[in-house]
Write a protein that holds these residues in place. Structure first.
Motif, mmCIF file in Angstrom:
data_model
loop_
_atom_site.group_PDB
_atom_site.id
_atom_site.type_symbol
_atom_site.label_atom_id
_atom_site.label_comp_id
_atom_site.label_asym_id
_atom_site.label_seq_id
_atom_site.Cartn_x
_atom_site.Cartn_y
_atom_site.Cartn_z
ATOM 1 N N VAL A 133 -35.119 -55.052 -99.318
ATOM 2 C CA VAL A 133 -35.249 -55.213 -97.750
ATOM 3 C C VAL A 133 -36.428 -54.501 -97.150
ATOM 4 O O VAL A 133 -36.691 -53.201 -97.443
ATOM 5 C CB VAL A 133 -33.831 -54.627 -97.067
ATOM 6 C CG1 VAL A 133 -34.034 -54.791 -95.562
ATOM 7 C CG2 VAL A 133 -32.495 -55.270 -97.726
ATOM 8 N N SER A 134 -37.294 -55.346 -96.619
ATOM 9 C CA SER A 134 -38.419 -54.736 -95.870
ATOM 10 C C SER A 134 -38.582 -54.621 -94.526
ATOM 11 O O SER A 134 -38.147 -55.591 -93.878
ATOM 12 C CB SER A 134 -39.768 -55.444 -96.210
ATOM 13 O OG SER A 134 -39.553 -56.878 -95.770
ATOM 14 N N SER A 135 -38.408 -53.706 -94.064
ATOM 15 C CA SER A 135 -38.496 -53.403 -92.353
ATOM 16 C C SER A 135 -39.784 -53.832 -91.754
ATOM 17 O O SER A 135 -40.860 -53.606 -92.491
ATOM 18 C CB SER A 135 -38.297 -51.903 -92.140
ATOM 19 O OG SER A 135 -39.267 -51.031 -92.432
ATOM 20 N N GLY A 136 -39.862 -54.521 -90.634
ATOM 21 C CA GLY A 136 -41.123 -54.870 -89.839
ATOM 22 C C GLY A 136 -41.772 -53.882 -88.969
ATOM 23 O O GLY A 136 -42.445 -54.234 -88.216
ATOM 24 N N LYS A 137 -41.108 -52.548 -89.292
ATOM 25 C CA LYS A 137 -41.847 -51.684 -88.466
ATOM 26 C C LYS A 137 -43.200 -51.026 -88.965
ATOM 27 O O LYS A 137 -43.396 -51.052 -90.189
ATOM 28 C CB LYS A 137 -40.963 -50.405 -88.238
ATOM 29 C CG LYS A 137 -39.672 -50.751 -87.389
ATOM 30 C CD LYS A 137 -38.778 -49.544 -87.501
ATOM 31 C CE LYS A 137 -37.342 -50.047 -86.613
ATOM 32 N NZ LYS A 137 -36.490 -49.036 -86.547
ATOM 33 N N ALA A 138 -43.989 -50.748 -88.221
ATOM 34 C CA ALA A 138 -45.533 -50.314 -88.668
ATOM 35 C C ALA A 138 -45.297 -48.934 -89.173
ATOM 36 O O ALA A 138 -46.094 -48.560 -89.980
ATOM 37 C CB ALA A 138 -46.536 -50.256 -87.441
ATOM 38 N N GLY A 139 -44.275 -48.059 -88.601
ATOM 39 C CA GLY A 139 -44.271 -46.770 -89.082
ATOM 40 C C GLY A 139 -43.748 -46.616 -90.619
ATOM 41 O O GLY A 139 -43.939 -45.668 -91.222
ATOM 42 N N ASP A 140 -43.089 -47.345 -91.192
ATOM 43 C CA ASP A 140 -42.938 -47.549 -92.504
ATOM 44 C C ASP A 140 -43.761 -47.905 -93.480
ATOM 45 O O ASP A 140 -43.890 -47.977 -94.667
ATOM 46 C CB ASP A 140 -41.684 -48.621 -92.950
ATOM 47 C CG ASP A 140 -40.434 -48.390 -92.010
ATOM 48 O OD1 ASP A 140 -40.143 -47.300 -91.466
ATOM 49 O OD2 ASP A 140 -39.586 -49.337 -91.737
ATOM 50 N N VAL A 141 -44.919 -48.426 -92.885
ATOM 51 C CA VAL A 141 -46.181 -48.609 -93.770
ATOM 52 C C VAL A 141 -47.239 -47.467 -93.972
ATOM 53 O O VAL A 141 -47.382 -46.522 -92.966
ATOM 54 C CB VAL A 141 -46.943 -49.562 -93.105
ATOM 55 C CG1 VAL A 141 -48.234 -49.944 -93.996
ATOM 56 C CG2 VAL A 141 -46.325 -51.033 -92.960
ATOM 57 N N ASN A 142 -47.480 -47.036 -95.272
ATOM 58 C CA ASN A 142 -48.460 -45.874 -95.567
ATOM 59 C C ASN A 142 -49.780 -46.295 -95.035
ATOM 60 O O ASN A 142 -50.353 -47.138 -95.583
ATOM 61 C CB ASN A 142 -48.348 -45.554 -97.000
ATOM 62 C CG ASN A 142 -48.822 -44.154 -97.303
ATOM 63 O OD1 ASN A 142 -49.345 -43.521 -96.408
ATOM 64 N ND2 ASN A 142 -49.008 -44.133 -98.678
ATOM 65 N N ASP A 191 -52.530 -44.632 -95.714
ATOM 66 C CA ASP A 191 -53.430 -44.325 -96.583
ATOM 67 C C ASP A 191 -53.466 -45.347 -98.031
ATOM 68 O O ASP A 191 -54.332 -45.286 -98.605
ATOM 69 C CB ASP A 191 -53.166 -43.076 -97.287
ATOM 70 C CG ASP A 191 -53.367 -41.899 -96.274
ATOM 71 O OD1 ASP A 191 -54.138 -42.187 -95.266
ATOM 72 O OD2 ASP A 191 -52.708 -40.902 -96.261
ATOM 73 N N ASP A 192 -52.392 -46.232 -97.870
ATOM 74 C CA ASP A 192 -52.299 -47.355 -98.856
ATOM 75 C C ASP A 192 -53.176 -48.433 -98.259
ATOM 76 O O ASP A 192 -52.561 -49.240 -97.223
ATOM 77 C CB ASP A 192 -50.994 -47.505 -99.335
ATOM 78 C CG ASP A 192 -50.721 -48.387 -100.338
ATOM 79 O OD1 ASP A 192 -51.792 -49.020 -100.948
ATOM 80 O OD2 ASP A 192 -49.644 -48.584 -101.033
ATOM 81 N N ASP A 193 -54.214 -49.020 -98.859
ATOM 82 C CA ASP A 193 -55.079 -50.047 -98.426
ATOM 83 C C ASP A 193 -54.159 -51.347 -98.609
ATOM 84 O O ASP A 193 -54.126 -52.076 -97.744
ATOM 85 C CB ASP A 193 -56.399 -50.074 -98.980
ATOM 86 C CG ASP A 193 -57.309 -49.199 -98.864
ATOM 87 O OD1 ASP A 193 -56.935 -48.249 -97.762
ATOM 88 O OD2 ASP A 193 -58.173 -48.595 -99.681
ATOM 89 N N PHE A 194 -53.560 -51.474 -99.756
ATOM 90 C CA PHE A 194 -52.731 -52.807 -100.145
ATOM 91 C C PHE A 194 -51.501 -52.986 -99.032
ATOM 92 O O PHE A 194 -51.403 -54.045 -98.470
ATOM 93 C CB PHE A 194 -52.041 -52.655 -101.309
ATOM 94 C CG PHE A 194 -51.480 -53.986 -101.777
ATOM 95 C CD1 PHE A 194 -52.431 -55.217 -102.254
ATOM 96 C CD2 PHE A 194 -50.061 -54.066 -102.051
ATOM 97 C CE1 PHE A 194 -51.688 -56.254 -102.523
ATOM 98 C CE2 PHE A 194 -49.458 -55.324 -102.200
ATOM 99 C CZ PHE A 194 -50.238 -56.372 -102.423
ATOM 100 N N GLN A 195 -50.630 -51.942 -98.767
ATOM 101 C CA GLN A 195 -49.972 -52.057 -97.853
ATOM 102 C C GLN A 195 -50.377 -52.500 -96.473
ATOM 103 O O GLN A 195 -49.783 -53.216 -95.634
ATOM 104 C CB GLN A 195 -48.880 -50.843 -97.741
ATOM 105 C CG GLN A 195 -47.886 -50.684 -98.854
ATOM 106 C CD GLN A 195 -47.031 -49.423 -98.822
ATOM 107 O OE1 GLN A 195 -46.952 -48.779 -97.869
ATOM 108 N NE2 GLN A 195 -46.159 -49.228 -99.796
ATOM 109 N N ARG A 196 -51.454 -51.612 -95.822
ATOM 110 C CA ARG A 196 -51.737 -51.703 -94.817
ATOM 111 C C ARG A 196 -52.580 -53.224 -94.486
ATOM 112 O O ARG A 196 -52.070 -53.969 -93.364
ATOM 113 C CB ARG A 196 -53.064 -50.766 -94.632
ATOM 114 C CG ARG A 196 -53.571 -50.754 -93.029
ATOM 115 C CD ARG A 196 -54.571 -49.691 -92.946
ATOM 116 N NE ARG A 196 -55.629 -49.840 -93.612
ATOM 117 C CZ ARG A 196 -55.927 -49.131 -94.787
ATOM 118 N NH1 ARG A 196 -55.227 -48.218 -94.886
ATOM 119 N NH2 ARG A 196 -57.202 -49.295 -95.498
ATOM 120 N N GLU A 197 -53.212 -53.691 -95.502
ATOM 121 C CA GLU A 197 -53.901 -55.050 -95.315
ATOM 122 C C GLU A 197 -52.621 -56.235 -95.371
ATOM 123 O O GLU A 197 -52.775 -57.337 -94.753
ATOM 124 C CB GLU A 197 -54.601 -55.383 -96.547
ATOM 125 C CG GLU A 197 -56.064 -54.521 -96.388
ATOM 126 C CD GLU A 197 -56.718 -54.577 -94.943
ATOM 127 O OE1 GLU A 197 -56.679 -55.827 -94.579
ATOM 128 O OE2 GLU A 197 -57.499 -53.534 -94.591
#
Length: 321
Positions: free
Chosen positions: A98-107, A109-115
């Motif tokens: 289950v992936s949450s759609g909130k921006a706070g859950d994204v790291n 510093d992780d380029d892949f997750q951010r992109e």
């Protein structure tokens, strides 16, 4: 003597009035400082710079008033603004996560997750914006005859077009020259093969002519060249048969054939046998030893003597014949 920062600012403002005034003020200030230093009025620690604290003004009401002036009641077609959460992550869903759609859950510093977060957010925006655009009658696909408007001028595009055409012509010329070189190489190869074939045919014809002169063959098929290569001897014309029968070997060849034969085994005609070896009836001592009787010698002396003619005489006789 205490020098305040305000007095320094006033002096700076006065120094901006003119170059001459600046020079006079600088000279006066230098003289005054020198006199004060001579009198002992200037001491260490007396000159203090007073820093003013920066005042931050947070005028909330003023900001809201400015925002109200900027804000205009425009339809969405004129604004085209969308605020969306990211689309559902298909990979997480396939893996049972289950992936949450909130921006706070994204790291961050992780380029892949951010992109990937940006990509999913743009995907959700496109999925929501396309129905709205179609509803307002705005085309989302380019027509087949659509030409993009160029930011460059027509003159620049003409230059680019001429350059591209010149490059294309150069490429075509190089390709043409390359093909011509290949054709020349192939043509030279064919020419060499033709010359070799001619030489081979010539050698074969000369060999056939020599065989015909020696009487080893009576065929004249080699005189007609390539016309008779694929044909049998039975298909020869009557005229060629008549010519072959009429011509035949010459008299010189016939004489040599009659005298020496055609080589090979002679069936033992000249071999000696026991009987021929013991038979001495044909032996003549006069002939074998070149000695004759006395009468013969006398007769030879008294009678006619057959002498061989000289060399010059033999040549004359030969030339007459």
């Amino acid at each position: 003597m205490i020098i305040d920062s305000r007095t320094m600012e006033s002096e700076d403002e006065e120094s901006l009035l003119g170059q001459s005034e600046e020079e006079e003020d600088s000279e006066l200030s230098d003289d005054a400082l020198q006199e004060a230093f001579a009198k002992g009025l200037l001491k260490p620690g007396m000159n203090v710079y007073v820093e003013r604290s920066k005042q931050f003004v947070n005028n909330v009401e003023g900001l809201k008033h400015c925002l109200a002036d900027f804000r205009k009641d425009l339809p969405w077609v004129e604004r085209l603004d969308m605020t969306n959460l990211p689309a559902e992550d298909v990979i997480f869903k396939a893996e049972g996560k289950v992936s949450s759609g909130k921006a706070g859950d994204v790291n961050a510093d992780d380029d892949f997750q951010r992109e990937m977060f940006f990509y999913r957010q743009a995907q959700a925006t496109v999925l929501d914006a396309l129905p709205l655009l179609n509803k307002h009658g705005i085309a989302t696909k380019r027509p087949d005859d659509y030409f993009a408007e160029m930011s460059k001028s027509d003159q620049q595009m003409q230059k680019i077009r001429k350059k591209l055409i010149s490059k294309q012509l150069i490429l075509e010329k190089s390709e043409k020259a390359k093909k011509l070189r290949e054709q020349r190489k192939f043509g030279k190869k064919v020419q060499v093969e033709v010359i070799q074939k001619r030489q081979k045919d010539k050698r074969a014809m000369m060999t056939a002519v020599k065989k015909y002169q020696k009487g080893m063959t009576d065929k004249l098929d080699f005189l007609e060249g390539d016309k008779k290569k694929g044909k049998d001897s039975s298909q020869a014309t009557p005229a060629s048969n008549k010519v072959a029968a009429k011509k035949g070997p010459n008299s010189k060849r016939k004489f040599k054939d009659q005298k020496f034969g055609f080589g090979g085994k002679k069936s033992g005609k000249k071999w000696n046998t026991k009987e021929s070896h013991n038979d001495v009836s044909s032996f003549r001592a006069k002939v074998a030893n070149a000695k004759g009787s006395k009468g013969a010698k006398k007769g030879a002396k008294g009678g006619k003597q057959n002498k061989r003619p000289g060399k010059s005489v033999r040549k004359k006789i030969k030339s007459r014949s």
